[in-house]
Design an enzyme around this catalytic site. Sequence first.
Site, PDB file in Angstrom:
ATOM      1  N   HIS A  97       0.844  -1.188   0.000  1.00  0.00           N
ATOM      2  CA  HIS A  97       0.000   0.000   0.000  1.00  0.00           C
ATOM      3  C   HIS A  97       0.882   1.241   0.000  1.00  0.00           C
ATOM      4  O   HIS A  97       1.870   1.335   0.732  1.00  0.00           O
ATOM      5  CB  HIS A  97      -0.923   0.013   1.211  1.00  0.00           C
ATOM      6  CG  HIS A  97      -2.057   0.973   1.065  1.00  0.00           C
ATOM      7  ND1 HIS A  97      -1.890   2.329   1.220  1.00  0.00           N
ATOM      8  CD2 HIS A  97      -3.359   0.789   0.745  1.00  0.00           C
ATOM      9  CE1 HIS A  97      -3.045   2.935   1.011  1.00  0.00           C
ATOM     10  NE2 HIS A  97      -3.956   2.026   0.720  1.00  0.00           N
TER      11      HIS A  97
ATOM     12  N   PHE B 202      -9.479  -6.730  15.231  1.00  0.00           N
ATOM     13  CA  PHE B 202      -9.388  -5.403  15.828  1.00  0.00           C
ATOM     14  C   PHE B 202     -10.780  -4.762  15.838  1.00  0.00           C
ATOM     15  O   PHE B 202     -11.190  -4.126  14.869  1.00  0.00           O
ATOM     16  CB  PHE B 202      -8.401  -4.545  15.047  1.00  0.00           C
ATOM     17  CG  PHE B 202      -7.200  -5.329  14.561  1.00  0.00           C
ATOM     18  CD1 PHE B 202      -6.450  -6.105  15.435  1.00  0.00           C
ATOM     19  CD2 PHE B 202      -6.847  -5.322  13.220  1.00  0.00           C
ATOM     20  CE1 PHE B 202      -5.369  -6.838  14.999  1.00  0.00           C
ATOM     21  CE2 PHE B 202      -5.759  -6.054  12.771  1.00  0.00           C
ATOM     22  CZ  PHE B 202      -5.015  -6.815  13.648  1.00  0.00           C
TER      23      PHE B 202
ATOM     24  N   ASP C  18     -13.691  -2.564  15.898  1.00  0.00           N
ATOM     25  CA  ASP C  18     -13.883  -1.130  15.728  1.00  0.00           C
ATOM     26  C   ASP C  18     -15.341  -0.803  15.429  1.00  0.00           C
ATOM     27  O   ASP C  18     -16.247  -1.542  15.832  1.00  0.00           O
ATOM     28  CB  ASP C  18     -12.966  -0.621  14.606  1.00  0.00           C
ATOM     29  CG  ASP C  18     -13.332  -1.206  13.235  1.00  0.00           C
ATOM     30  OD1 ASP C  18     -14.226  -2.079  13.155  1.00  0.00           O
ATOM     31  OD2 ASP C  18     -12.724  -0.771  12.235  1.00  0.00           O
TER      32      ASP C  18
ATOM     33  N   ASP D 268      -9.067  -9.726   9.521  1.00  0.00           N
ATOM     34  CA  ASP D 268      -9.543  -8.368   9.807  1.00  0.00           C
ATOM     35  C   ASP D 268      -9.248  -7.433   8.639  1.00  0.00           C
ATOM     36  O   ASP D 268     -10.092  -6.615   8.249  1.00  0.00           O
ATOM     37  CB  ASP D 268      -8.872  -7.839  11.082  1.00  0.00           C
ATOM     38  CG  ASP D 268      -9.441  -6.495  11.507  1.00  0.00           C
ATOM     39  OD1 ASP D 268      -9.046  -5.471  10.899  1.00  0.00           O
ATOM     40  OD2 ASP D 268     -10.278  -6.449  12.421  1.00  0.00           O
TER      41      ASP D 268
ATOM     42  N   ASP E 130     -11.248  -4.035   4.518  1.00  0.00           N
ATOM     43  CA  ASP E 130     -11.188  -3.631   3.105  1.00  0.00           C
ATOM     44  C   ASP E 130     -12.521  -3.862   2.406  1.00  0.00           C
ATOM     45  O   ASP E 130     -12.922  -3.073   1.542  1.00  0.00           O
ATOM     46  CB  ASP E 130     -10.085  -4.411   2.381  1.00  0.00           C
ATOM     47  CG  ASP E 130      -8.688  -3.940   2.758  1.00  0.00           C
ATOM     48  OD1 ASP E 130      -8.556  -2.806   3.254  1.00  0.00           O
ATOM     49  OD2 ASP E 130      -7.720  -4.707   2.558  1.00  0.00           O
TER      50      ASP E 130
END
Length: 366
Positions: A80, A261, A263, A339, A344
């Site tokens: 990336h 993770f 969120d 994750d 994504d």
Amino acid sequence: MFRTVIRLHSNLFRAIRKQEKVSVFKSSKMATMSPAESGEFIVKNAKFVKVHEEGIKHLAKEVISGIQSKVIDVENFSQHEHHPKPSDSHAPNWIFLIDTLNFCFWTPGDATKWKVDGQTGYFSLCAAINRALKEGIDITNPSFYSKITLEELEKILRSDDGQTKAPLLPERVQCLHEVGRVLLEKYDGKFENCVKACNNSAVALLKLVTEEFPCFRDEATYNGKRVSIYKRAQILVGDLWACYRGEGLGRFDDIDKITMFADYRVPQVLVHFKTMEYTDELMQLLKSDKIIENGCAEEVEIRGASIYVVERLKEVVLEELKANHPNISAKNVNAVLLDHFLWDYRRKHAAELEYIPFHKTISVYY
């Protein structure tokens, strides 16, 4: 609506600071379960979220397809444009800085989104930090950010339009001061020294980070037990592992112990694939756009169930690969990459997933 939400944000943090003048971060002497243990405990006691095994099996097919097409691959992180390469000397401190600031990017109501280099959310943060480095600002050095002022950080995180400010700037300054002082006092200003002290153990690094740096201590009391989510601390470990492709500084022999993770956004994907379901009561609460307190039962259940679902997803994928796809390597089957895939997916299908509201919580923990 926008002004009302801003007042709520302001009132919330005034209340927090009134209770704890020194730090906004939590602490507790109660024994704390690991994220994986917490997820299982939360699901067993949940009132607002249900988990569906059939949905997990369906999502497992999507994951296997992603592995086959290399959409799920450890190589993707360093490819990336905004991420550092393993050869970059500043990579460990860059990752630590980014994950110290990696929280609460959502915008209330119809407010203008904070954008940097055309990016939003997490990638706007990456773009801002990289821009600062190009401008000669020593932003990844704790000697600099341990004393950074609000005005300096505001300039570093300035938006494309020159007007929209990054959310929670005072809280971000406080996080930088806290972690910067500890790095300088105990680790010679280098996060890689924290990593090296953990002898290739992801669990040891997770423990070190959450004990040494309170702003990473993402915990709550739920149903009489102390549970942990550790979103930013775990993504910090996961980002190191992904950047170095599980080798060198990023080699963790127990990376499989790291969970997803939890969120705001990944739960949308999990609900979309029917791996978990919100009760009507919770759905109505989320649709009301009411700000949900960090640590309340509804928020803890959404995040805890997300951890449980991805742990179960990992198990189902591994079982399926062993039974029906023996030629496919299982090296890309861990919660870190799962994750990444889910996060994504949400970005690629943002409009499609808007029918599922995300929970709105103001927090430094995610």
